[in-house]
Scaffold this motif. Sequence first.
Motif, PDB file in Angstrom:
ATOM      1  N   THR A 270       0.811  -1.220   0.000  1.00 46.41           N
ATOM      2  CA  THR A 270       0.000   0.000   0.000  1.00 46.41           C
ATOM      3  C   THR A 270       0.850   1.278   0.000  1.00 46.41           C
ATOM      4  OG1 THR A 270      -0.197  -0.255   2.398  1.00 46.41           O
ATOM      5  CG2 THR A 270      -2.055  -1.001   1.045  1.00 46.41           C
ATOM      6  N   LEU A 276      -4.948   0.368  -3.016  1.00 45.90           N
ATOM      7  CA  LEU A 276      -5.112  -1.076  -3.144  1.00 45.90           C
ATOM      8  C   LEU A 276      -5.276  -1.680  -1.747  1.00 45.90           C
ATOM      9  CD1 LEU A 276      -5.239  -3.104  -5.465  1.00 45.90           C
ATOM     10  CD2 LEU A 276      -2.784  -3.484  -5.194  1.00 45.90           C
ATOM     11  N   ARG A 280     -10.245  -3.952  -1.997  1.00 41.81           N
ATOM     12  CA  ARG A 280      -9.992  -3.849  -3.441  1.00 41.81           C
ATOM     13  C   ARG A 280      -9.106  -5.000  -3.926  1.00 41.81           C
ATOM     14  NH1 ARG A 280     -10.501  -1.391  -8.056  1.00 41.81           N
ATOM     15  NH2 ARG A 280      -8.720  -0.682  -9.324  1.00 41.81           N
ATOM     16  N   GLN A 281      -8.140  -5.390  -3.109  1.00 40.34           N
ATOM     17  CA  GLN A 281      -7.325  -6.545  -3.482  1.00 40.34           C
ATOM     18  C   GLN A 281      -8.218  -7.772  -3.710  1.00 40.34           C
ATOM     19  OE1 GLN A 281      -3.788  -7.457  -1.099  1.00 40.34           O
ATOM     20  NE2 GLN A 281      -3.683  -5.318  -0.459  1.00 40.34           N
ATOM     21  N   LYS A 282      -9.141  -8.004  -2.799  1.00 37.81           N
ATOM     22  CA  LYS A 282      -9.992  -9.185  -2.937  1.00 37.81           C
ATOM     23  C   LYS A 282     -10.870  -9.087  -4.165  1.00 37.81           C
ATOM     24  CE  LYS A 282     -13.095 -12.321  -0.530  1.00 37.81           C
ATOM     25  NZ  LYS A 282     -13.549 -12.829   0.768  1.00 37.81           N
ATOM     26  N   TYR A 285      -8.723  -9.638  -7.183  1.00 39.43           N
ATOM     27  CA  TYR A 285      -8.264 -11.023  -7.205  1.00 39.43           C
ATOM     28  C   TYR A 285      -9.373 -11.960  -7.680  1.00 39.43           C
ATOM     29  CZ  TYR A 285      -6.692 -15.596  -5.703  1.00 39.43           C
ATOM     30  OH  TYR A 285      -6.351 -16.926  -5.690  1.00 39.43           O
ATOM     31  N   PHE A 308      -3.877 -11.423   1.519  1.00 40.24           N
ATOM     32  CA  PHE A 308      -3.030 -11.802   0.386  1.00 40.24           C
ATOM     33  C   PHE A 308      -1.589 -11.405   0.661  1.00 40.24           C
ATOM     34  CE2 PHE A 308      -7.279 -11.055  -1.129  1.00 40.24           C
ATOM     35  CZ  PHE A 308      -7.536 -12.135  -1.965  1.00 40.24           C
ATOM     36  N   ALA A 310       1.921 -10.375  -1.525  1.00 38.91           N
ATOM     37  CA  ALA A 310       2.143  -9.788  -2.851  1.00 38.91           C
ATOM     38  C   ALA A 310       3.622  -9.791  -3.208  1.00 38.91           C
ATOM     39  CB  ALA A 310       1.608  -8.352  -2.890  1.00 38.91           C
ATOM     40  N   LEU A 319      -0.853 -11.412  -6.583  1.00 36.78           N
ATOM     41  CA  LEU A 319      -1.503 -11.662  -5.302  1.00 36.78           C
ATOM     42  C   LEU A 319      -1.725 -13.164  -5.111  1.00 36.78           C
ATOM     43  CD1 LEU A 319      -4.270  -8.898  -5.195  1.00 36.78           C
ATOM     44  CD2 LEU A 319      -1.985  -8.835  -4.190  1.00 36.78           C
ATOM     45  N   LEU A 342      -3.701  -0.906 -12.525  1.00 39.95           N
ATOM     46  CA  LEU A 342      -3.527  -0.334 -11.192  1.00 39.95           C
ATOM     47  C   LEU A 342      -3.003   1.098 -11.210  1.00 39.95           C
ATOM     48  CD1 LEU A 342      -1.890  -3.431  -9.426  1.00 39.95           C
ATOM     49  CD2 LEU A 342      -4.298  -2.739  -9.390  1.00 39.95           C
ATOM     50  N   ASP A 345      -4.501   3.355  -8.790  1.00 37.85           N
ATOM     51  CA  ASP A 345      -4.260   3.012  -7.387  1.00 37.85           C
ATOM     52  C   ASP A 345      -2.860   3.405  -6.934  1.00 37.85           C
ATOM     53  OD1 ASP A 345      -6.661   1.023  -6.663  1.00 37.85           O
ATOM     54  OD2 ASP A 345      -5.995   0.588  -8.703  1.00 37.85           O
TER      55      ASP A 345
END
Length: 359
Positions: A270, A276, A280-282, A285, A308, A310, A319, A342, A345
Amino acid sequence: MLRWMFTAALVLGAGAQAAGCGGTEGLPDWARAGTFRGTLGTLPVALSLDSKGESRYFYEGRSLDLFLEARRSGNALVLEESVRRDLGGDPVVTGCFSLMPAPGGLKGTWQAPGASAPLEVTLAPLDAARLPLRLPLSPGLSVLRRDDPLAFLKLNRAWVTLLGGRAVREPLSGVTYPRVPGASSALNAALQDRQLRHAADALDCRAMLPESAQKDPENGYTLSSAITLSNARVLSLREDVNYYCGGAHPDNWTEGVILDRMTGRAVPLTTLFPKLNAARQKALYLSGVKAKVDAECLDVLREDADEFTAHLSATGVNLTPSGLPHVVAACAETVTLPYATLRGDANLGSPLVKTLYPK
């Protein structure tokens, strides 16, 4: 990472085996936690006495810990050594220490069950801070010397350089880890510290195996590590560990590593991509993993994949779910989020991020 398992192993040992060395619960009044080094008979040994019950020692020619249960007999310190011979078997008493304070440390005896005579034991307090360094000084090495002198004794030795300086092997554990020729001393220290952690875990894991299982190369702790991105400011790696230390089943985990190449410091994802966050990662993903897993795994990932790890590659942020239950760990596919996806982000003002978005 595996150190917590020592307590479980010792508790199981205490419950499964009667007190073969005698004595009663508790330590003599004079006994204090500490680390000692000396001889058992003619063999050099190092011993850690822990008032919390995690005492252990090792023969310096073998370098695998043997676990000890501490008790008292009158004013003597009794340390009961036990091992498991086979998987599923109960611990068996293999030796009894009887120690008393003496000028310069501890003196006493060690005797194997059924032996005709005991062997003399002489131990002196170990000040690991006074031991010369055989490895480059690094933060992790300093912490190991302070907090775990037994592991420091094993690992503080010359390591083996491989592949023209692109990898280093720790000789006792066999753990190999990447290096970057020409890298800064700070980055080399960070890589050494990660390898130190894995090497200590590998030795801990093998020590917890029953004797018969220690000989099987399929058991123990195996690390696969590789550099996945190396540019002017960022180094990223992926670590995959498979281990079996004598429990109910083998296990594994994956860990992503992102380092500032100049400082060697770990860089949180981050910091590079502030937007992210976990949610948002989930979402990203799950969108990317749909084409890689079956419907059953997708349901598992929707339900349980909340965290996750990374690592970075040339194509994007990778991820991998962490912390999935063992029974569904095979569902933990890695998904690559392209850097182009991304961009919104990213912290585009960061000099590290700029290397990911060249003009």
